[in-house]
Design a protein around this motif. Structure first.
Motif, short mmCIF file in Angstrom:
data_model
loop_
_atom_site.label_atom_id
_atom_site.label_comp_id
_atom_site.label_asym_id
_atom_site.label_seq_id
_atom_site.Cartn_x
_atom_site.Cartn_y
_atom_site.Cartn_z
N GLY A 23 31.67 35.22 32.11
CA GLY A 23 32.60 35.53 31.03
C GLY A 23 32.64 36.99 30.67
N ALA A 24 32.00 37.84 31.46
CA ALA A 24 32.02 39.28 31.18
C ALA A 24 33.45 39.82 31.22
CB ALA A 24 31.16 40.02 32.20
N GLN A 25 33.65 40.96 30.60
CA GLN A 25 34.99 41.54 30.53
C GLN A 25 35.55 41.81 31.93
OE1 GLN A 25 36.87 41.84 27.82
NE2 GLN A 25 38.56 42.61 29.09
N GLU A 26 34.70 42.33 32.82
CA GLU A 26 35.13 42.63 34.18
C GLU A 26 34.98 41.41 35.07
OE1 GLU A 26 36.51 45.44 35.29
OE2 GLU A 26 36.45 46.24 33.25
N PHE A 27 36.01 41.08 35.84
CA PHE A 27 35.92 40.01 36.82
C PHE A 27 35.06 40.47 38.00
CE2 PHE A 27 40.35 38.61 35.28
CZ PHE A 27 39.79 37.73 34.35
N PRO A 28 34.41 39.55 38.68
CA PRO A 28 33.55 39.95 39.81
C PRO A 28 34.34 40.33 41.06
CG PRO A 28 33.57 37.57 39.61
CD PRO A 28 34.32 38.10 38.43
N ALA A 29 35.60 39.91 41.11
CA ALA A 29 36.47 40.20 42.26
C ALA A 29 37.89 39.86 41.84
CB ALA A 29 36.04 39.40 43.48
N ASP A 30 38.81 39.95 42.76
CA ASP A 30 40.20 39.62 42.48
C ASP A 30 40.33 38.11 42.27
OD1 ASP A 30 42.92 39.23 42.40
OD2 ASP A 30 43.35 40.44 44.17
N PRO A 31 40.78 37.66 41.09
CA PRO A 31 40.94 36.21 40.86
C PRO A 31 41.84 35.54 41.90
CG PRO A 31 41.16 37.41 38.80
CD PRO A 31 41.13 38.44 39.89
N ALA A 32 42.75 36.30 42.50
CA ALA A 32 43.66 35.71 43.48
C ALA A 32 42.93 35.16 44.70
CB ALA A 32 44.69 36.74 43.93
N ASP A 33 41.70 35.60 44.94
CA ASP A 33 40.95 35.15 46.11
C ASP A 33 40.01 33.99 45.79
OD1 ASP A 33 42.10 37.13 47.72
OD2 ASP A 33 40.59 38.60 47.11
N CYS A 34 39.96 33.57 44.53
CA CYS A 34 39.02 32.52 44.12
C CYS A 34 39.58 31.14 44.48
CB CYS A 34 38.74 32.60 42.62
SG CYS A 34 37.65 31.31 42.01
N ALA A 35 38.77 30.34 45.18
CA ALA A 35 39.17 28.97 45.54
C ALA A 35 38.46 27.93 44.69
CB ALA A 35 38.88 28.71 47.01
N PHE A 36 37.24 28.24 44.24
CA PHE A 36 36.43 27.31 43.45
C PHE A 36 35.94 28.07 42.22
CE2 PHE A 36 32.71 25.13 41.98
CZ PHE A 36 32.76 23.82 42.43
N TYR A 37 36.37 27.61 41.04
CA TYR A 37 36.08 28.33 39.79
C TYR A 37 35.14 27.50 38.93
CZ TYR A 37 36.94 30.24 35.07
OH TYR A 37 36.79 30.75 33.80
N GLY A 38 33.89 27.96 38.80
CA GLY A 38 32.95 27.36 37.87
C GLY A 38 33.10 28.02 36.51
N VAL A 39 33.54 27.25 35.54
CA VAL A 39 33.89 27.80 34.22
C VAL A 39 32.63 28.22 33.46
CG1 VAL A 39 35.03 27.28 32.02
CG2 VAL A 39 35.92 26.30 34.16
N PRO A 40 32.60 29.44 32.90
CA PRO A 40 31.44 29.86 32.09
C PRO A 40 31.15 28.85 30.99
CG PRO A 40 32.85 31.74 32.53
CD PRO A 40 33.60 30.52 33.02
N TYR A 41 29.88 28.59 30.78
CA TYR A 41 29.45 27.55 29.85
C TYR A 41 29.27 28.12 28.44
CZ TYR A 41 26.64 23.66 28.01
OH TYR A 41 26.16 22.61 27.26
N LEU A 42 29.87 27.42 27.48
CA LEU A 42 29.74 27.76 26.06
C LEU A 42 30.24 29.17 25.73
CD1 LEU A 42 26.28 26.20 25.07
CD2 LEU A 42 28.56 25.25 24.71
N ARG A 43 31.28 29.62 26.44
CA ARG A 43 31.86 30.94 26.16
C ARG A 43 33.17 30.82 25.40
NH1 ARG A 43 27.75 34.50 26.67
NH2 ARG A 43 26.75 34.37 28.72
N GLY A 44 33.62 29.60 25.14
CA GLY A 44 34.85 29.42 24.38
C GLY A 44 36.07 29.33 25.28
N PRO A 45 37.14 28.74 24.77
CA PRO A 45 38.35 28.53 25.58
C PRO A 45 39.03 29.81 26.02
CG PRO A 45 38.69 27.82 23.29
CD PRO A 45 37.24 28.08 23.45
N ALA A 46 39.02 30.85 25.20
CA ALA A 46 39.70 32.09 25.58
C ALA A 46 39.10 32.68 26.84
CB ALA A 46 39.65 33.09 24.43
N VAL A 47 37.77 32.66 26.93
CA VAL A 47 37.09 33.16 28.13
C VAL A 47 37.34 32.22 29.31
CG1 VAL A 47 34.83 33.58 29.16
CG2 VAL A 47 35.32 34.44 26.88
#
Length: 316
Positions: free
Chosen positions: A32-56
């Motif tokens: 849930g950090a401000q910076e993404f780890p890579a381009d979201p366009a390349d993500c195929a499997f997204y594990g949602v950050p836990y307890l970071r709230g819906p906006a994140v």
């Protein structure tokens, strides 16, 4: 060619993940950090950050044009579902069935026993050096109504069995038979509520359960009944609950609230007869090993091209 896998836990902490060599996976950690780890366009499997709230949780979704799977680490998916309209068809949303049942059921039982047996008052008495003896309600011989009989509801019932309840009544979206007995439909609630000494909420938050616990629902509860919420705060109409608590007719034990976190100064903090815990139903020592197992097993299935477990819905 590599396939980006975004994980909400450090990949090197999860034993047994498919290796990059055999799967072509590139594991990336994002909590849930401000910076993404890579381009979201390349993500195929997204594990949602836990307890970071819906906006994140939903922030990277609009850019995830290659997404095939969303995996939450929560039992509920209500924090993700509203944003699924931004996605292309065929994306599978999976929840964390198997991760939270034991811990959440433990807390449901803990809150029930603590509220009935007057534990908050004993703690205050200890702080004030007061011996608050007397007779207090027991769980034994009580009638318990479980609203939301999925995996967590069933786990709650399993833990109620040794406590010699007079009756456990089960309610879910639709009626069905189980090994433990009949499950009633939500439509039968008006006739079931007046007979329950304890009402435990473990239902998902959906359009049909939002504000399910309304002023009418509460009015149908019997005098002296206890409401326990380990579901979602918005299942309960907070204003209606406050009004009922102020009369002293019922009591409540809440692991979730609306709003949440409950802000300083909110009247629910000091309402009579209420016990509040800070949404810790699943936040126990049991969480991490079960979360690791879920992610490992799902990614093995994903790598093999087999069916995923715990698919809640697939985008159209």
């Amino acid at each position: 060619m590599t396939t980006d896998i975004w994980l909400p836990l450090p990949p090197d902490s999860i034993e047994g993940l498919p290796t990059p060599e055999e799967s072509g996976f590139r594991y990336l950690f994002w909590d849930g950090a401000q910076e993404f780890p890579a381009d979201p366009a390349d993500c195929a499997f997204y594990g949602v950050p836990y307890l970071r709230g819906p906006a994140v949780a939903v922030r990277p979704l609009p850019g995830m044009t290659s997404l095939r799977v969303i995996q939450t680490l929560s039992a509920g998916t209500d924090h993700v579902v509203p944003a699924l309209g931004t996605l292309h068809s065929g994306v599978r949303l999976c929840n964390a069935r198997g991760v939270h049942e034991a811990s959440t059921a433990e807390l449901a039982l803990t809150l029930t026993l603590a509220a009935l047996r007057g534990i908050p008052g004993f703690v205050r008495g200890q702080d004030a050096e007061e011996w608050r003896a007397g007779f207090y309600p027991a769980l034994a011989d009580k009638s318990v109504l479980i609203v939301g009989y999925g995996a967590i509801g069933a786990a709650i019932e399993e833990r109620l069995i040794p406590f010699e309840c007079a009756r456990v009544v089960r309610v879910a979206r639709s009626a069905r038979a189980t090994a433990h007995g009949e499950v009633h439909a939500l439509s039968e609630m008006p006739s079931l509520l007046p007979e329950a000494d304890v009402v435990i909420l473990s239902t998902p938050l959906t359009d049909s359960t939002r504000s399910l616990v309304s002023s009418d629902f509460l009015a149908r509860m019997k005098d002296g009944a206890l409401l326990v919420n380990v579901a979602r705060g918005a299942v309960v109409d907070t204003d209606a609950l406050l009004a009922e608590l102020e009369t002293g007719r019922i009591t409540a034990a809440l692991d979730v609230t609306d709003p949440e976190p409950l802000p300083s100064g909110h009247p629910l903090w000091h309402a009579p007869g209420v016990l509040i815990s800070p949404h810790v139903g699943g936040s126990t020592s049991a969480f991490m090993p079960r979360a690791h197992r879920l992610l490992r097993d799902q990614l093995r299935r994903f790598a093999d091209g087999g069916p995923l477990a715990h698919v809640v819905l697939t985008t159209a």
